[in-house]
Design a protein around this motif. Structure first.
Motif, short mmCIF file in Angstrom:
data_model
loop_
_atom_site.label_atom_id
_atom_site.label_comp_id
_atom_site.label_asym_id
_atom_site.label_seq_id
_atom_site.Cartn_x
_atom_site.Cartn_y
_atom_site.Cartn_z
N LEU A 1 -10.02 -53.13 13.84
CA LEU A 1 -9.97 -51.76 13.32
C LEU A 1 -8.81 -51.58 12.34
N THR A 2 -7.66 -52.13 12.70
CA THR A 2 -6.51 -51.96 11.80
C THR A 2 -6.70 -52.76 10.51
N MET A 3 -7.38 -53.90 10.58
CA MET A 3 -7.66 -54.64 9.35
C MET A 3 -8.63 -53.87 8.45
N PHE A 4 -9.54 -53.13 9.06
CA PHE A 4 -10.43 -52.29 8.27
C PHE A 4 -9.63 -51.22 7.53
N GLN B 1 -4.83 -64.71 16.06
CA GLN B 1 -5.60 -63.74 16.83
C GLN B 1 -4.72 -62.66 17.44
N ILE B 2 -3.72 -63.08 18.19
CA ILE B 2 -2.85 -62.12 18.87
C ILE B 2 -1.74 -61.65 17.95
N ALA B 3 -1.28 -62.54 17.06
CA ALA B 3 -0.15 -62.21 16.18
C ALA B 3 -0.45 -61.02 15.29
N ILE B 4 -1.69 -60.91 14.81
CA ILE B 4 -2.02 -59.81 13.90
C ILE B 4 -1.80 -58.46 14.57
N PHE B 5 -2.04 -58.40 15.88
CA PHE B 5 -1.86 -57.13 16.59
C PHE B 5 -0.40 -56.73 16.66
N ALA B 6 0.50 -57.71 16.64
CA ALA B 6 1.93 -57.40 16.70
C ALA B 6 2.36 -56.53 15.53
N PHE B 7 1.63 -56.63 14.42
CA PHE B 7 1.98 -55.86 13.22
C PHE B 7 1.22 -54.53 13.13
N ALA B 8 0.30 -54.31 14.04
CA ALA B 8 -0.46 -53.05 14.01
C ALA B 8 0.51 -51.89 14.18
N GLY B 9 0.45 -50.95 13.30
CA GLY B 9 1.39 -49.83 13.33
C GLY B 9 2.40 -49.90 12.21
#
Length: 496
Positions: A390-393, A227-235
């Motif tokens: 959003l980033t996964m989209f 859940q939180i880990a995916i956001f670490a890669f956003a960007g």
């Protein structure tokens, strides 16, 4: 397909444009190799690693290292797909541009605006993080002060030339890299010397598995860790928005993309293994940064303060990258008639200042969130969950564009010097992984909200596209895209 009448020119699949062809003022290629390399590193090392990894560890335990490795592995293929398409036509300004060209104008509209919204949401999360770290460094500081000052600083960093932005991000990324390397070095020394914490815990690699094993919460806890880990890669896809401003993209983009696996192993896995070996995972506070906690545990008080500053800088770096990305994305949307014309204008320094100011205004939403939530980490979790969907989209749109790219333009795929490995099947594997990620987000109440907010956003986008597509410009672009699609099969006849 004939050349577009807008400045983001997309050439026919059989006759690609030479770089630099454009009938209007365009963005300057001011980012050199060192800029694009550090921009890629800065994108891969986000606020989610520094601030969110504590909660991820509490959910997944030591198996968190597999969480980061799996996500990094999957995103490598997203980046390779993006790189292959961008290099197939140097007139593509970003993945929004090629999505519109390959899938149809609607895809460029949805991808561009969703990426804009993602970075606005991420920027808000970064401001929440900045306010939290300012409070730690200077207790009692009103939260509204950093929430107001940050957007102003970001504007000042981005209004000069793109090279000035590249320099700022270069040094931001250097600071993050040095901080992580210092943490790893400190941890290795503590492990080698059998450091004993005040609680009696001895630094040892065995701490990774001697308290419930690598999967102490079972597979359910392991899934929650995503859940939180995916956001670490956003960007991580940030280099894709910088394609139009990159010098020698044929050389620099592949270098940046191919180094992703090494970055993941070193900066994510290396840092978290050291942290959990020194500080048993159950004792790590999910509400604070484990990076700061480890230096404090080592008795390096001054270093802990410095790391606080580093983490604050990391959040500022992420927000800075986001404002850069959103301004370029809105600029591109305006050039295609998908945003007000005013946002498609460049300053004398070739910076889309109107689009930049537009995006910065929305960062003020961080003020509302800071005072509406119960805690900084609670607000951070909610916002990052929305950003993750959003980033996964956007990543999914890149992969879907790639699947169609191989089918409609097989001659470009065959001629590519930067083919995606496993191109016939890996896009489907990664898309299935994103479906799994959505299931993971639905498992907890604080992240489930994202699955409610995202559909509302797409409904609003759908309504906006319904009206926008009626304009003469969009109708012409739609017909142009359809004509290109009907002309391709005779020239291809290849299997996807």
């Amino acid at each position: 397909m004939s050349e577009r009448t807008t400045s983001i020119s997309v050439q026919p699949s059989t006759e690609r444009a030479e770089p630099g062809q454009s009938r209007e003022p365009h963005l300057a290629r001011g980012l050199g190799n060192r800029h694009i390399q550090l921009l890629a590193i800065g994108g891969a090392i986000g606020t989610g690693l520094f601030m969110g990894s504590g909660k991820t560890i509490s959910l997944a335990g030591p198996s968190v290292i597999f969480v980061y490795m799996i996500i990094g592995f999957m995103l490598f293929f997203v980046m390779r797909a993006m790189g292959e398409i961008l290099l197939s036509n140097l007139n593509y300004k970003s993945f929004s541009d090629f999505a519109g060209d390959i899938l149809g104008p609607w895809a460029g509209f949805f991808t561009g605006w969703s990426y804009w919204f993602f970075w606005v949401v991420t920027g808000v999360a970064d401001i929440v993080a900045i306010a939290g770290y300012v409070d730690k460094l200077a207790p009692g500081t009103p939260l509204w002060i950093p929430a107001l000052i940050t957007p102003v600083v970001l504007i000042l960093l981005n209004l000069p030339t793109v090279k000035a932005f590249g320099e700022a991000e270069f040094w931001f990324a250097i600071i993050k890299v040095v901080a992580i390397l210092a943490l790893i070095a400190t941890g290795v020394v503590m492990i080698a010397t059998n450091f004993t914490s005040p609680s009696g815990a001895v630094a040892n690699l065995a701490n990774m598995w001697n308290d419930g094993g690598m999967f102490p919460h079972g597979m359910f806890g392991f899934i929650l860790g995503f859940q939180i880990a995916i956001f670490a890669f956003a960007g991580i896809e940030l280099v894709g928005t910088a394609a139009a401003e990159t010098k020698d993209p044929e050389k620099n983009l592949p270098r940046a993309i191919n180094s992703i696996p090494i970055r993941v192993l070193l900066f994510y896995v290396g840092a978290l293994v050291v942290i959990m070996a020194v500080n048993p995972w159950r004792s790590i506070d999910p509400a604070s940064s484990p990076f700061i906690g480890m230096f404090t545990l080592a008795g390096l008080g001054v270093a802990a303060v410095v790391i606080n500053l580093v983490v604050l800088t990391s959040a500022a770096s992420s927000a800075n990258s986001g404002i850069y990305s959103t301004s370029r994305m809105v600029y591109g949307l305006a050039q295609d008639g998908n945003a007000p014309k005013a946002f498609g204008k460049l300053s004398s320094r070739k910076v889309p200042q109107n689009a930049l100011l537009f995006s910065c205004i929305f960062l003020l939403a961080g003020l509302v969130l800071l005072y509406a939530g119960d805690s900084v980490i609670g607000a951070f979790t909610i916002v990052t969950s929305v950003a993750s969907v959003l980033t996964m989209f956007v990543w999914s749109m890149i992969l879907i564009s790639y699947i169609v790219f191989r089918r409609r333009r097989p001659e470009l795929h065959e001629a590519s010097a930067f083919k995606m490995p496993g191109s016939a099947f890996m896009p489907y594997v990664v898309l299935a992984f994103f479906v799994f990620m959505l299931v993971a987000l639905a498992q907890a109440e604080d992240t489930r909200l994202a699955l409610v907010v995202a559909p509302v956003w797409f409904l609003l986008l759908g309504a906006a596209w319904y009206f926008n597509r009626q304009t003469p410009l969009q109708q012409a672009r739609i017909e142009e895209w359809k004509a290109d699609g009907t002309s391709v099969p005779a020239a291809t006849g290849a299997t996807p």
